[in-house]
Design an enzyme around this catalytic site. Structure first.
Site, PDB file in Angstrom:
ATOM      1  N   GLN A  17      68.642 -31.198  -0.027  1.00 30.01           N
ATOM      2  CA  GLN A  17      69.638 -32.262   0.136  1.00 30.01           C
ATOM      3  C   GLN A  17      70.393 -32.115   1.453  1.00 30.01           C
ATOM      4  O   GLN A  17      70.770 -33.119   2.081  1.00 30.01           O
ATOM      5  CB  GLN A  17      70.600 -32.289  -1.053  1.00 30.01           C
ATOM      6  CG  GLN A  17      71.434 -31.042  -1.275  1.00 30.01           C
ATOM      7  CD  GLN A  17      70.763 -30.017  -2.172  1.00 30.01           C
ATOM      8  OE1 GLN A  17      69.546 -29.986  -2.287  1.00 30.01           O
ATOM      9  NE2 GLN A  17      71.565 -29.193  -2.818  1.00 30.01           N
ATOM     10  N   ASN A  67      64.618 -21.601   2.056  1.00 25.52           N
ATOM     11  CA  ASN A  67      63.617 -21.347   1.022  1.00 25.52           C
ATOM     12  C   ASN A  67      62.522 -22.413   1.076  1.00 25.52           C
ATOM     13  O   ASN A  67      62.490 -23.261   1.974  1.00 25.52           O
ATOM     14  CB  ASN A  67      64.281 -21.275  -0.353  1.00 25.52           C
ATOM     15  CG  ASN A  67      64.939 -22.593  -0.755  1.00 25.52           C
ATOM     16  OD1 ASN A  67      64.664 -23.654  -0.186  1.00 25.52           O
ATOM     17  ND2 ASN A  67      65.809 -22.529  -1.747  1.00 25.52           N
ATOM     18  N   GLN A  98      61.051  -4.591   7.689  1.00 25.21           N
ATOM     19  CA  GLN A  98      60.570  -5.952   7.459  1.00 25.21           C
ATOM     20  C   GLN A  98      60.149  -6.168   6.017  1.00 25.21           C
ATOM     21  O   GLN A  98      60.329  -7.254   5.459  1.00 25.21           O
ATOM     22  CB  GLN A  98      59.404  -6.270   8.392  1.00 25.21           C
ATOM     23  CG  GLN A  98      59.798  -6.351   9.847  1.00 25.21           C
ATOM     24  CD  GLN A  98      60.949  -7.316  10.063  1.00 25.21           C
ATOM     25  OE1 GLN A  98      60.814  -8.523   9.904  1.00 25.21           O
ATOM     26  NE2 GLN A  98      62.112  -6.779  10.423  1.00 25.21           N
ATOM     27  N   HIS A 149      62.670  -7.655   3.560  1.00 24.17           N
ATOM     28  CA  HIS A 149      63.081  -9.052   3.677  1.00 24.17           C
ATOM     29  C   HIS A 149      62.656  -9.874   2.463  1.00 24.17           C
ATOM     30  O   HIS A 149      63.430 -10.672   1.939  1.00 24.17           O
ATOM     31  CB  HIS A 149      62.439  -9.684   4.921  1.00 24.17           C
ATOM     32  CG  HIS A 149      63.316  -9.676   6.123  1.00 24.17           C
ATOM     33  ND1 HIS A 149      64.499 -10.359   6.202  1.00 24.17           N
ATOM     34  CD2 HIS A 149      63.160  -9.082   7.333  1.00 24.17           C
ATOM     35  CE1 HIS A 149      65.051 -10.180   7.388  1.00 24.17           C
ATOM     36  NE2 HIS A 149      64.262  -9.408   8.091  1.00 24.17           N
ATOM     37  N   GLU A 179      54.468 -11.710  14.218  1.00 21.60           N
ATOM     38  CA  GLU A 179      55.812 -12.140  14.590  1.00 21.60           C
ATOM     39  C   GLU A 179      56.486 -11.056  15.433  1.00 21.60           C
ATOM     40  O   GLU A 179      56.944 -11.302  16.551  1.00 21.60           O
ATOM     41  CB  GLU A 179      56.614 -12.426  13.318  1.00 21.60           C
ATOM     42  CG  GLU A 179      58.043 -12.856  13.556  1.00 21.60           C
ATOM     43  CD  GLU A 179      58.845 -12.919  12.267  1.00 21.60           C
ATOM     44  OE1 GLU A 179      59.897 -13.568  12.275  1.00 21.60           O
ATOM     45  OE2 GLU A 179      58.440 -12.303  11.254  1.00 21.60           O
ATOM     46  N   HIS A 180      56.581  -9.837  14.898  1.00 24.45           N
ATOM     47  CA  HIS A 180      57.147  -8.692  15.620  1.00 24.45           C
ATOM     48  C   HIS A 180      56.025  -7.685  15.863  1.00 24.45           C
ATOM     49  O   HIS A 180      55.257  -7.375  14.959  1.00 24.45           O
ATOM     50  CB  HIS A 180      58.234  -7.999  14.793  1.00 24.45           C
ATOM     51  CG  HIS A 180      59.319  -8.905  14.312  1.00 24.45           C
ATOM     52  ND1 HIS A 180      59.324  -9.463  13.047  1.00 24.45           N
ATOM     53  CD2 HIS A 180      60.446  -9.357  14.927  1.00 24.45           C
ATOM     54  CE1 HIS A 180      60.407 -10.206  12.903  1.00 24.45           C
ATOM     55  NE2 HIS A 180      61.105 -10.163  14.023  1.00 24.45           N
ATOM     56  N   ASP A 231      66.431  -7.951  16.426  1.00 25.15           N
ATOM     57  CA  ASP A 231      66.963  -8.815  15.375  1.00 25.15           C
ATOM     58  C   ASP A 231      68.434  -9.122  15.580  1.00 25.15           C
ATOM     59  O   ASP A 231      68.897 -10.223  15.269  1.00 25.15           O
ATOM     60  CB  ASP A 231      66.793  -8.144  14.008  1.00 25.15           C
ATOM     61  CG  ASP A 231      65.644  -8.737  13.208  1.00 25.15           C
ATOM     62  OD1 ASP A 231      64.944  -9.622  13.734  1.00 25.15           O
ATOM     63  OD2 ASP A 231      65.440  -8.296  12.064  1.00 25.15           O
ATOM     64  N   GLU A 269      38.938 -48.077  31.114  1.00 23.07           N
ATOM     65  CA  GLU A 269      39.419 -47.896  29.751  1.00 23.07           C
ATOM     66  C   GLU A 269      39.526 -49.221  29.003  1.00 23.07           C
ATOM     67  O   GLU A 269      40.008 -49.264  27.863  1.00 23.07           O
ATOM     68  CB  GLU A 269      40.778 -47.193  29.768  1.00 23.07           C
ATOM     69  CG  GLU A 269      40.690 -45.755  30.271  1.00 23.07           C
ATOM     70  CD  GLU A 269      41.981 -44.978  30.090  1.00 23.07           C
ATOM     71  OE1 GLU A 269      43.000 -45.580  29.688  1.00 23.07           O
ATOM     72  OE2 GLU A 269      41.960 -43.758  30.330  1.00 23.07           O
ATOM     73  N   HIS A 308      46.639 -53.709  32.071  1.00 27.62           N
ATOM     74  CA  HIS A 308      47.144 -52.641  32.937  1.00 27.62           C
ATOM     75  C   HIS A 308      46.721 -52.890  34.382  1.00 27.62           C
ATOM     76  O   HIS A 308      47.524 -52.769  35.323  1.00 27.62           O
ATOM     77  CB  HIS A 308      46.598 -51.283  32.481  1.00 27.62           C
ATOM     78  CG  HIS A 308      47.282 -50.715  31.279  1.00 27.62           C
ATOM     79  ND1 HIS A 308      47.305 -51.337  30.071  1.00 27.62           N
ATOM     80  CD2 HIS A 308      47.976 -49.547  31.116  1.00 27.62           C
ATOM     81  CE1 HIS A 308      47.970 -50.597  29.192  1.00 27.62           C
ATOM     82  NE2 HIS A 308      48.389 -49.513  29.809  1.00 27.62           N
TER      83      HIS A 308
END
Length: 445
Positions: free
Chosen positions: A186, A209, A254, A257, A322-323, A356, A410, A415
Site C-alpha cells: 500500500q 519484503n 551475510q 540477514h 553482490e559482495h 555496509d 526503413e 521522416h
C-alpha cells in the site's frame, strides 16, 4: 557448511516473482489505493499493521522527528552522522554535469543532466530495522540535487503509531522531513499514484519484503524503481594466508540477514576449507541470529574447492555476487580479473560490514547474479538526461540526403519528407538569390 568441488556446485537463487496468490493480493492493494487513496491506506494499515490511524496521522510531524533523539543513544547519533559524511563525500565524486559541444559547421550537440523532481524511499520495518539503508538511498538523491525526497516506513505492529527511532534519527540526520507511517504494498502504491495526503513521486527506491517487491514491479512504468532485490549474498575467495576466523565471521555476517541469503567460500586449499568449515560451526553456535544464519548456511551456503586462484576467479565471475571479498596474498595482482561483482573488498581488513555501514560506497548492490549487467545505486540513479541537438543550416544541407536515405530504407517516407521539404526550400531560396544577383549584374552592364 558443505564442501564441494567447483564442477559439482550449483548455486540456488531465489528470484522475487511471488506466488499467484501473492501477486493477486498485491494487484488488489495497488488498485484499491489508486482508486480510494487515503481510505485504502488507512484500511490496509489497520489490517496488516494492526494500527488504526486517521489521515491526519499519516505524516510524521517535525515535533516527533525532534523528540525521537531522546530515544536513541548519543553514540548512535555520532556514528550515523560520521557514516553520512563518508557516504556523501564518496557520492559527491560521482556527480556529472551537463555538456555542450560546438561543431565546426555551427551545430551544437550536448546532454542536459537534471535531477528527478520527487523521489520516494521505502524503509522496511519488519524483521529488522536498517537505518543505514536510509542514508544509502537518501544521500545520493541529495547529491544529485533532488528537491523533494519523501520516506515511507511502517508503524510498529500492534496498535502503536510509533516508528523505529533509529530509522527516524537516520532520516533526520540525512535531512529528510517528509515521512509517512505506511508500509507494504500500500505504501508503494501511494508513492506511485498519490493520495489526498501524499503527492506522487517519480521514482521509488529501497528494499522490502515480497509484497513490497511485487508492488514495485506492478507500478514500474508509472514510476521508475531502483531494482527488485533478492536475498543478500557474499562470496569470498581466500587462500591459506587468510585467517579462518575472519572468513567465517564474514560469511555469517551475510547469512544472518535472511534464511535465503547465500554465503560462499572459494579456496584452492582443502585444509583451509576444513578449517573454515569448523570455524563457521563454532561461531554459528554463538550467534544471536543463529537460527536464521543456520538455515542460510545449510540451504544456500557452500565451500568450493578449486585448483587455483585463477579457477576461483572464474567461479566468482560466474556467480557475479553482490559482495565479493578477495583475501589472498597480493589481492591487487588479481583485481583486474574480477569482471562481475557488485562490491569488491580487498584484503583481510576490508570486511563486508565496512562497506555496509561506513566506508562511503553504496551498500545497495545488485543481487541474484545481476552484477553481470547492473551496478550499485549511485547519483546517476536519481538523475535524468536529455539529448540536445541544435543543427545548423549548413549541417542539414551537407547531411540531409544521407538522412533521407536512412529514413527511406526503413520505409518511413514521412521522416524523409521532413528533411526534404527543408532542402527543397533552401534550394529555391538559393536559386532565387542567384537570379537576383544575375539581374543586378546585367543591369549594371
Amino acid at each position: 557448511m558443505k564442501i564441494v568441488r567447483a564442477q559439482d556446485f550449483d548455486l540456488k537463487r531465489e528470484v522475487e516473482y511471488g506466488s499467484a496468490e501473492q501477486n493477486a493480493a498485491v494487484r488488489q492493494i495497488v488498485a484499491d489505493v489508486k482508486l480510494q487513496g487515503d481510505a485504502a491506506l488507512l484500511r490496509y494499515t489497520e489490517q496488516f499493521d494492526r494500527v488504526r490511524l486517521d489521515a491526519g496521522a499519516l505524516r510524521v510531524t517535525e515535533a516527533e522527528l525532534q523528540a525521537v533523539y531522546d530515544h536513541v543513544e548519543p553514540s548512535f547519533v555520532t556514528a550515523i552522522s560520521a557514516a553520512a559524511a563518508n557516504i556523501r563525500a564518496f557520492h559527491a565524486r560521482q556527480k556529472r554535469n551537463s555538456w555542450m559541444d560546438l561543431q565546426p559547421d555551427g551545430s551544437l550537440l550536448g546532454q542536459i543532466i537534471r535531477p528527478l523532481k520527487r523521489v520516494g524511499v521505502y524503509v522496511p520495518g519488519g524483521k529488522a530495522a536498517y537505518p543505514s539503508s536510509v542514508l544509502m538511498n537518501v544521500i545520493p538523491a541529495q547529491v544529485a540535487g533532488v528537491p523533494e525526497i519523501v520516506m515511507a516506513t511502517p508503524p510498529a505492529t500492534g496498535g502503536k503509531e510509533g516508528i523505529d527511532p533509529y530509522i527516524l534519527v537516520a532520516a533526520a540526520e540525512a535531512g529528510v522531513n517528509e515521512i509517512y507511517r505506511i508500509g507494504g504494498a500500500q505504501a508503494i502504491a501511494a508513492l506511485a499514484y498519490g493520495t489526498d495526503t501524499i503527492a506522487p513521486v517519480d521514482k521509488i527506491c529501497g528494499p522490502g519484503n515480497i509484497y513490497v517487491a511485487l508492488a514495485k514491479r506492478e507500478v514500474y512504468g508509472v514510476v521508475d524503481i531502483d531494482s527488485i532485490a533478492g536475498p543478500s549474498e557474499i562470496a569470498v575467495l581466500a587462500d591459506d594466508s587468510a585467517d579462518p576466523a575472519y572468513i567465517a565471521a564474514d560469511l555469517l555476517s551475510q547469512a544472518e540477514h535472511d534464511e535465503m541469503a547465500s554465503a560462499i567460500l572459494v579456496t584452492p586449499s582443502a585444509s583451509f576449507a576444513s578449517a573454515c568449515q569448523a570455524e563457521v560451526e563454532r561461531q554459528l553456535a554463538e550467534l544471536p541470529r543463529r537460527d536464521i544464519a543456520a538455515a542460510s548456511i545449510t540451504d544456500y551456503g557452500a565451500i568450493i574447492i578449486v585448483d587455483s586462484i585463477d579457477e576461483g576467479i572464474a567461479v566468482i565471475n560466474r556467480l557475479a555476487p553482490e559482495h565479493f571479498e578477495l583475501i589472498v596474498e597480493d589481492p591487487l595482482v588479481h583485481l583486474g580479473k574480477i569482471e562481475n561483482a557488485g562490491a569488491i573488498f580487498l584484503g583481510p581488513y576490508s570486511s563486508e560490514p565496512v562497506g555496509d555501514y561506513f566506508a562511503g560506497p553504496n551498500h545497495i548492490i545488485p543481487t541474484n547474479g545481476t552484477a553481470r549487467f547492473s551496478s550499485p545505486v549511485d547519483v546517476d540513479d536519481y538523475m535524468k538526461k536529455s539529448s540536445l541537438i541544435y543543427y545548423s543550416k549548413e549541417a542539414l544541407l551537407a547531411n540531409g540526403e544521407t538522412i533521407m536515405e536512412l529514413a527511406r530504407r526503413e520505409g518511413l517516407e514521412g521522416h524523409a519528407r521532413a528533411i526534404e521539404v527543408r532542402l527543397r526550400k533552401e534550394e529555391i531560396q538559393s536559386d532565387t538569390a542567384l537570379e537576383g544577383k544575375a539581374g543586378a549584374y546585367d543591369g549594371d552592364k
